[in-house]
Scaffold this motif. Structure first.
Motif, short mmCIF file in Angstrom:
data_model
loop_
_atom_site.label_atom_id
_atom_site.label_comp_id
_atom_site.label_asym_id
_atom_site.label_seq_id
_atom_site.Cartn_x
_atom_site.Cartn_y
_atom_site.Cartn_z
N ARG A 1 0.83 -1.20 0.00
CA ARG A 1 0.00 0.00 0.00
C ARG A 1 0.87 1.26 0.00
N ARG A 2 1.95 1.24 0.77
CA ARG A 2 2.85 2.41 0.78
C ARG A 2 3.52 2.60 -0.58
N ALA A 3 3.85 1.50 -1.25
CA ALA A 3 4.43 1.60 -2.59
C ALA A 3 3.44 2.22 -3.56
N LEU A 4 2.16 1.86 -3.42
CA LEU A 4 1.13 2.44 -4.28
C LEU A 4 0.96 3.92 -3.98
N LYS A 5 1.02 4.31 -2.70
CA LYS A 5 0.92 5.72 -2.34
C LYS A 5 2.05 6.52 -2.96
N ARG A 6 3.25 5.94 -2.98
CA ARG A 6 4.39 6.64 -3.61
C ARG A 6 4.15 6.84 -5.10
N ARG A 7 3.57 5.83 -5.72
CA ARG A 7 3.27 5.91 -7.15
C ARG A 7 2.17 6.96 -7.39
N LEU A 8 1.16 6.96 -6.55
CA LEU A 8 0.08 7.93 -6.68
C LEU A 8 0.57 9.36 -6.47
N SER A 9 1.55 9.53 -5.58
CA SER A 9 2.14 10.85 -5.38
C SER A 9 2.73 11.37 -6.68
N ASN A 10 3.42 10.51 -7.42
CA ASN A 10 3.98 10.92 -8.70
C ASN A 10 2.88 11.30 -9.70
N VAL A 11 1.80 10.51 -9.70
CA VAL A 11 0.70 10.77 -10.64
C VAL A 11 0.04 12.11 -10.33
N VAL A 12 -0.22 12.38 -9.05
CA VAL A 12 -0.84 13.64 -8.65
C VAL A 12 0.06 14.81 -9.06
N TYR A 13 1.35 14.67 -8.83
CA TYR A 13 2.30 15.73 -9.19
C TYR A 13 2.27 16.01 -10.69
N ARG A 14 2.26 14.96 -11.49
CA ARG A 14 2.28 15.14 -12.95
C ARG A 14 0.98 15.77 -13.44
N ILE A 15 -0.14 15.36 -12.87
CA ILE A 15 -1.42 15.96 -13.28
C ILE A 15 -1.44 17.45 -12.97
N MET A 16 -0.97 17.81 -11.77
CA MET A 16 -0.97 19.22 -11.38
C MET A 16 0.00 20.03 -12.23
N LYS A 17 1.14 19.46 -12.58
CA LYS A 17 2.09 20.15 -13.46
C LYS A 17 1.48 20.33 -14.85
N ARG A 18 0.78 19.32 -15.33
CA ARG A 18 0.14 19.42 -16.64
C ARG A 18 -0.94 20.49 -16.63
N ASP A 19 -1.74 20.52 -15.57
CA ASP A 19 -2.77 21.54 -15.45
C ASP A 19 -2.15 22.94 -15.40
N ARG A 20 -1.03 23.06 -14.70
CA ARG A 20 -0.34 24.35 -14.60
C ARG A 20 0.13 24.81 -15.97
N ARG A 21 0.70 23.93 -16.74
CA ARG A 21 1.16 24.31 -18.10
C ARG A 21 -0.03 24.70 -18.97
N SER A 22 -1.13 23.97 -18.82
CA SER A 22 -2.33 24.29 -19.60
C SER A 22 -2.88 25.66 -19.25
N HIS A 23 -2.88 26.01 -17.97
CA HIS A 23 -3.38 27.32 -17.54
C HIS A 23 -2.48 28.43 -18.06
N LEU A 24 -1.17 28.22 -18.01
CA LEU A 24 -0.24 29.23 -18.50
C LEU A 24 -0.40 29.44 -20.01
N ALA A 25 -0.61 28.34 -20.73
CA ALA A 25 -0.78 28.43 -22.19
C ALA A 25 -2.08 29.18 -22.52
N THR A 26 -3.13 28.93 -21.72
CA THR A 26 -4.41 29.60 -21.96
C THR A 26 -4.29 31.10 -21.65
N ALA A 27 -3.57 31.41 -20.57
CA ALA A 27 -3.39 32.81 -20.19
C ALA A 27 -2.58 33.58 -21.21
N ALA A 28 -1.63 32.87 -21.84
CA ALA A 28 -0.79 33.54 -22.84
C ALA A 28 -1.58 33.79 -24.13
#
Length: 346
Positions: free
Chosen positions: A319-346
Motif C-alpha cells: 500500500r505504501r508503494a502504491l501511495k508513492r506511485r500515486l504521489s507521482n501521478v498527482v504531481y504530474r497531473i498538477m504540473k500538466r494543469d499548470r502548463r495548460s493554464h499558462l498556455a491559456t493565459a498567454a
C-alpha cells in the motif's frame, strides 16, 4: 545597494522585527503592537531600507495576516518554519534560551542563508479550497459526534437501541414510536429532539459546503478528479494544501513533502530505509484514501498492489508503494494543469 533582511517573530498581541545586513549583523530592531495600524508602522520603520526582504516565522499561522499584507503590497516575503528558527537558536546559544528579539534575529539569519524557503504569495483560489475543506472536516466531525450522542440517548429510550448507520430520517422514524413513562425518559426524549434538530442543521450545512467546494473546484479547472479514487473533496483538499505546484522542483520533492517517500536510514555498508512519519499529514491521508479505493476496485492501482504482494511485500508495504506511485501521478497531473493554464493565459 545592500539588501536588508527583516526577520519577524509574530505573536497575537505583538510582532518583533529585527533587520540584519548581508553578513547577518543586526542593523535595527523594533516591537510593534498588533492593531489596525501595525502594517503602516512597519512600512514606515522599513523606509531606510528600500532594498529589503521579509522573513516571517510561521507565515501560515500567527504571521499569516502580516505576511499576506506584505505580499499584497509587492514585498518579497519568505516563510521560515519554526523548526529552522529553533535550530538556529540552539546553534547560536547552545541552549533553549529565547526572547522575541533573539527569535526575530534567528528568523532573519535563517532566511539569509537558506535559499529554499517558501515564498509567500497573495492568497488565491487554493486558499478558498483549503478553507472550504477544513470547514467540511469540521462539519463531518461535529456530525459524527452528534450522531454518536443521539445514538447513546436512543439506546436508553428504545428496546435494543438504535441500529448502526443512524441518519436524521431514521432517527426521526424511531422517535415517533417513543412513549416516555417517567420524567427521566421525558428529559431523554427532549434531548434526543434537540440532537436530531442539530443533526438536520449539520446535514444542510454539509450539503451547502459540498456545493461550494464543487463550484470552487470547477473554477480551478483541475483535472485531478480524473484519477480513480479521487473525488471532489479530496481534490479540493490536495489543491488547497499544495497551492503552487511549481514550488516543488521534482516529483521526489513533492513525495517527500506529502510523506510518501521513505527516509534514508543507511549507516556504513548497511543500506536501509524507514517509514516517513513526517510530511503533510492531510495530504498523506488523502493519498491513503485514494490508495485504499484503488486497491478495492479493479484497475491499474489494484494491479500494481497485487504485483507488489506477489513480490513478497506485506499488504502495508504494498500500500505504501502504491501511495508513492500515486504521489507521482498527482504531481504530474498538477504540473500538466499548470502548463495548460499558462498556455491559456498567454
Amino acid at each position: 545597494m545592500r539588501v536588508i533582511t527583516i526577520g519577524i517573530d509574530p505573536h497575537k498581541s505583538s510582532h518583533t522585527a529585527v533587520a540584519v545586513d548581508g553578513a547577518g549583523h543586526k542593523t535595527g530592531q523594533r516591537r510593534f503592537v498588533v492593531n489596525a495600524g501595525t502594517f503602516t508602522q512597519l512600512m514606515r520603520w522599513c523606509e531606510p531600507w528600500p532594498e529589503r526582504r521579509f522573513a516571517i516565522e510561521g507565515a501560515g499561522g500567527l504571521g499569516r495576516a502580516l505576511a499576506q499584507q506584505l505580499a499584497a503590497a509587492g514585498e518579497d516575503v519568505v516563510d521560515v518554519p519554526s523548526t529552522l528558527s529553533a535550530r538556529a537558536r540552539l546553534l547560536a546559544t547552545g541552549g533553549d534560551r529565547k526572547t522575541d528579539p533573539a527569535d526575530a534575529l534567528h528568523v532573519a539569519q535563517v532566511a539569509l542563508f537558506r535559499q529554499d524557503l517558501r515564498k509567500v504569495t497573495p492568497e488565491d483560489q487554493s486558499t478558498i479550497l483549503r478553507l472550504l475543506t477544513e470547514r467540511h472536516d469540521d462539519l463531518v466531525n461535529e456530525r459524527t459526534r452528534t450522531t454518536n450522542r443521539l445514538h447513546a440517548v436512543l439506546r436508553d429510550l428504545l428496546p435494543g437501541g438504535a441500529p448502526t448507520g443512524l441518519s436524521a430520517d431514521k432517527a426521526a422514524t424511531l422517535m415517533k414510536g417513543i412513549r416516555p413513562i417517567t420524567a427521566t425518559d421525558n428529559c431523554r426524549r427532549d434531548i434526543a429532539r434537540d440532537l436530531l434538530a442539530h443533526l438536520r442543521r449539520l446535514d444542510q450545512q454539509a450539503k451547502a459546503n459540498e456545493a461550494q467546494i464543487r463550484d470552487a473546484l470547477a473554477a480551478s479547472q483541475t483535472t485531478l478528479t480524473s484519477l480513480p479514487g479521487l473525488g471532489t473533496v479530496l481534490a479540493a483538499r490536495i489543491l488547497g494544501h499544495i497551492g503552487d505546484i511549481d514550488r516543488f522542483p521534482t516529483e521526489h520533492h513533492f513525495a517527500s513533502y506529502v510523506g510518501a517517500a521513505p527516509l534514508d536510514a543507511s549507516s556504513g555498508k548497511n543500506i536501509r530505509h524507514r517509514l516517513n512519519t513526517g510530511g503533510n499529514r492531510a495530504l498523506n491521508s488523502a493519498l491513503h484514501i485514494i490508495a485504499v479505493c484503488q486497491i478495492r476496485n479493479p484497475g491499474r492501482g489494484q494491479d500494481y498492489y497485487l504485483r507488489k504482494i506477489a513480490e513478497g511485500k506485506t499488504p502495508a508495504e504494498a500500500r505504501r508503494a502504491l501511495k508513492r506511485r500515486l504521489s507521482n501521478v498527482v504531481y504530474r497531473i498538477m504540473k500538466r494543469d499548470r502548463r495548460s493554464h499558462l498556455a491559456t493565459a498567454a
